[in-house]
Design an enzyme around this catalytic site. Structure first.
Site, PDB file in Angstrom:
ATOM      1  N   THR A  89       0.849  -1.195   0.000  1.00  0.00           N
ATOM      2  CA  THR A  89       0.000   0.000   0.000  1.00  0.00           C
ATOM      3  C   THR A  89       0.881   1.239   0.000  1.00  0.00           C
ATOM      4  O   THR A  89       2.052   1.176   0.383  1.00  0.00           O
ATOM      5  CB  THR A  89      -0.905   0.046   1.253  1.00  0.00           C
ATOM      6  OG1 THR A  89      -1.827   1.128   1.123  1.00  0.00           O
ATOM      7  CG2 THR A  89      -0.118   0.233   2.538  1.00  0.00           C
ATOM      8  N   ASN A  90       0.303   2.344  -0.435  1.00  0.00           N
ATOM      9  CA  ASN A  90       0.955   3.631  -0.223  1.00  0.00           C
ATOM     10  C   ASN A  90       0.038   4.528   0.588  1.00  0.00           C
ATOM     11  O   ASN A  90       0.228   5.732   0.667  1.00  0.00           O
ATOM     12  CB  ASN A  90       1.332   4.295  -1.555  1.00  0.00           C
ATOM     13  CG  ASN A  90       2.651   3.742  -2.049  1.00  0.00           C
ATOM     14  OD1 ASN A  90       3.552   3.471  -1.261  1.00  0.00           O
ATOM     15  ND2 ASN A  90       2.749   3.544  -3.348  1.00  0.00           N
ATOM     16  N   ASP A 140      -7.517  -6.512   0.304  1.00  0.00           N
ATOM     17  CA  ASP A 140      -8.544  -6.106  -0.649  1.00  0.00           C
ATOM     18  C   ASP A 140      -9.859  -6.062   0.116  1.00  0.00           C
ATOM     19  O   ASP A 140     -10.131  -6.931   0.945  1.00  0.00           O
ATOM     20  CB  ASP A 140      -8.607  -7.092  -1.823  1.00  0.00           C
ATOM     21  CG  ASP A 140      -9.194  -6.433  -3.067  1.00  0.00           C
ATOM     22  OD1 ASP A 140      -9.121  -5.196  -3.194  1.00  0.00           O
ATOM     23  OD2 ASP A 140      -9.732  -7.160  -3.922  1.00  0.00           O
ATOM     24  N   GLY A 193     -14.804   6.624   0.998  1.00  0.00           N
ATOM     25  CA  GLY A 193     -15.618   5.609   0.328  1.00  0.00           C
ATOM     26  C   GLY A 193     -17.079   5.686   0.730  1.00  0.00           C
ATOM     27  O   GLY A 193     -17.697   6.752   0.705  1.00  0.00           O
ATOM     28  N   TYR A 194     -17.636   4.543   1.135  1.00  0.00           N
ATOM     29  CA  TYR A 194     -19.060   4.445   1.450  1.00  0.00           C
ATOM     30  C   TYR A 194     -19.368   4.785   2.914  1.00  0.00           C
ATOM     31  O   TYR A 194     -20.486   4.570   3.373  1.00  0.00           O
ATOM     32  CB  TYR A 194     -19.556   3.024   1.146  1.00  0.00           C
ATOM     33  CG  TYR A 194     -19.402   2.619  -0.303  1.00  0.00           C
ATOM     34  CD1 TYR A 194     -20.431   2.826  -1.220  1.00  0.00           C
ATOM     35  CD2 TYR A 194     -18.226   2.032  -0.782  1.00  0.00           C
ATOM     36  CE1 TYR A 194     -20.302   2.451  -2.550  1.00  0.00           C
ATOM     37  CE2 TYR A 194     -18.073   1.668  -2.110  1.00  0.00           C
ATOM     38  CZ  TYR A 194     -19.109   1.877  -2.987  1.00  0.00           C
ATOM     39  OH  TYR A 194     -18.974   1.515  -4.305  1.00  0.00           O
TER      40      TYR A 194
HETATM   41  P1  IMP Z   1      -9.517  -1.150  -0.850  1.00  0.00           P
HETATM   42  O1  IMP Z   1      -9.399  -2.569  -1.304  1.00  0.00           O
HETATM   43  O2  IMP Z   1      -9.135  -0.934   0.586  1.00  0.00           O
HETATM   44  O3  IMP Z   1      -8.832  -0.193  -1.778  1.00  0.00           O
HETATM   45  O4  IMP Z   1     -11.074  -0.785  -0.914  1.00  0.00           O
HETATM   46  C1  IMP Z   1     -11.821  -0.829  -2.138  1.00  0.00           C
HETATM   47  C2  IMP Z   1     -12.988   0.132  -2.055  1.00  0.00           C
HETATM   48  O5  IMP Z   1     -13.904  -0.276  -1.023  1.00  0.00           O
HETATM   49  C3  IMP Z   1     -12.610   1.566  -1.691  1.00  0.00           C
HETATM   50  O6  IMP Z   1     -12.268   2.314  -2.825  1.00  0.00           O
HETATM   51  C4  IMP Z   1     -13.897   2.081  -1.048  1.00  0.00           C
HETATM   52  O7  IMP Z   1     -14.828   2.472  -2.035  1.00  0.00           O
HETATM   53  C5  IMP Z   1     -14.440   0.846  -0.355  1.00  0.00           C
HETATM   54  N1  IMP Z   1     -13.964   0.814   1.063  1.00  0.00           N
HETATM   55  C6  IMP Z   1     -12.949   0.081   1.558  1.00  0.00           C
HETATM   56  N2  IMP Z   1     -12.814   0.278   2.869  1.00  0.00           N
HETATM   57  C7  IMP Z   1     -13.760   1.184   3.218  1.00  0.00           C
HETATM   58  C8  IMP Z   1     -14.122   1.793   4.447  1.00  0.00           C
HETATM   59  O8  IMP Z   1     -13.524   1.571   5.510  1.00  0.00           O
HETATM   60  N3  IMP Z   1     -15.158   2.649   4.397  1.00  0.00           N
HETATM   61  C9  IMP Z   1     -15.838   2.934   3.249  1.00  0.00           C
HETATM   62  N4  IMP Z   1     -15.535   2.403   2.080  1.00  0.00           N
HETATM   63  C10 IMP Z   1     -14.503   1.517   2.054  1.00  0.00           C
END
Ligand code: IMP
Length: 192
Positions: free
Chosen positions: A8-9, A69, A150-151
């Protein structure tokens, strides 16, 4: 000290895990090892993508490492957006657009149950171990709160009256999908 690379970054994620790990392990980010490309994520499950990212790093650099992920899985939408959460409304990967699309998809649907799920793949001494964290909750119709990402503004975890975007970060980290998966990873590393 044992060094592990986190694929991750995201400085926030890095700090969160380093804090739980204490000083037994030293975490490095992708930038720390001079890697600035995108890591492929070609699959349609969280498990396969986390695994692909971790093995990619391991095969290229020969370092102990882990990758995560995450997806939001909505019951009434058969688990969507799931692995496509980041790009649900398109390749622009915009959170606001993703929320608008999700609320449109749920219009008129009374079952608002959903979960966030994180899968972490750890590769240590050439062996893979996976850890999962899940938080159940529900999707509300209006956006509440301004923290998080995110959400977060539309997700209310079970047992609380606040969205993730209204919560103190400490509390979110304790109960969240990523927090729970991270706690399992850390327990494993500390128990080695
Ligand atoms: P990632 O795999 O952590 O990059 O998450 C993929 C996507 O899931 C993100 O771009 C967000 O849209 C959503 N997401 C992941 N974690 C969270 C969170 O803690 N809160 C809200 N949305 C999340």
């Amino acid at each position: 000290m044992h060094t592990i690379v986190f694929a991750t970054n995201n400085k926030h994620k890095l700090l969160e895990v380093q804090q739980i790990l204490g000083n037994t392990f030293h975490l490095k980010s992708l930038v720390d090892i001079g890697f600035t490309e995108d890591i492929p994520e070609d699959f349609d499950t969280l498990e396969q993508n986390a695994s692909q990212k971790a093995w990619y790093l391991y095969n290229r650099f020969g370092v102990d490492c882990f990758a995560d992920d995450t997806g939001l899985e909505v019951d009434a939408l058969d688990g969507k957006p799931g692995v496509y959460s980041a790009r649900y409304a398109g390749e622009q990967r915009n959170s606001q657009d993703n929320i608008v699309k999700l609320l449109a998809d749920l219009k008129g649907i009374s079952n608002r149950k959903a979960q966030f799920r994180t899968v972490i793949s750890l590769i240590i001494s050439g062996e893979e171990h996976q850890f999962q964290g899940v938080v159940r909750g529900s999707i509300i119709d209006e956006l509440k709160g301004s923290d998080g990402f995110g959400y977060d503004p539309i997700f209310v975890p079970e047992g609380y009256n606040l969205t993730f975007a209204e919560m103190e970060l400490d509390l979110k980290n304790r109960i969240s999908h990523r927090g729970l998966a991270t706690q399992k990873l850390v327990a494993f590393l500390l128990g080695m």
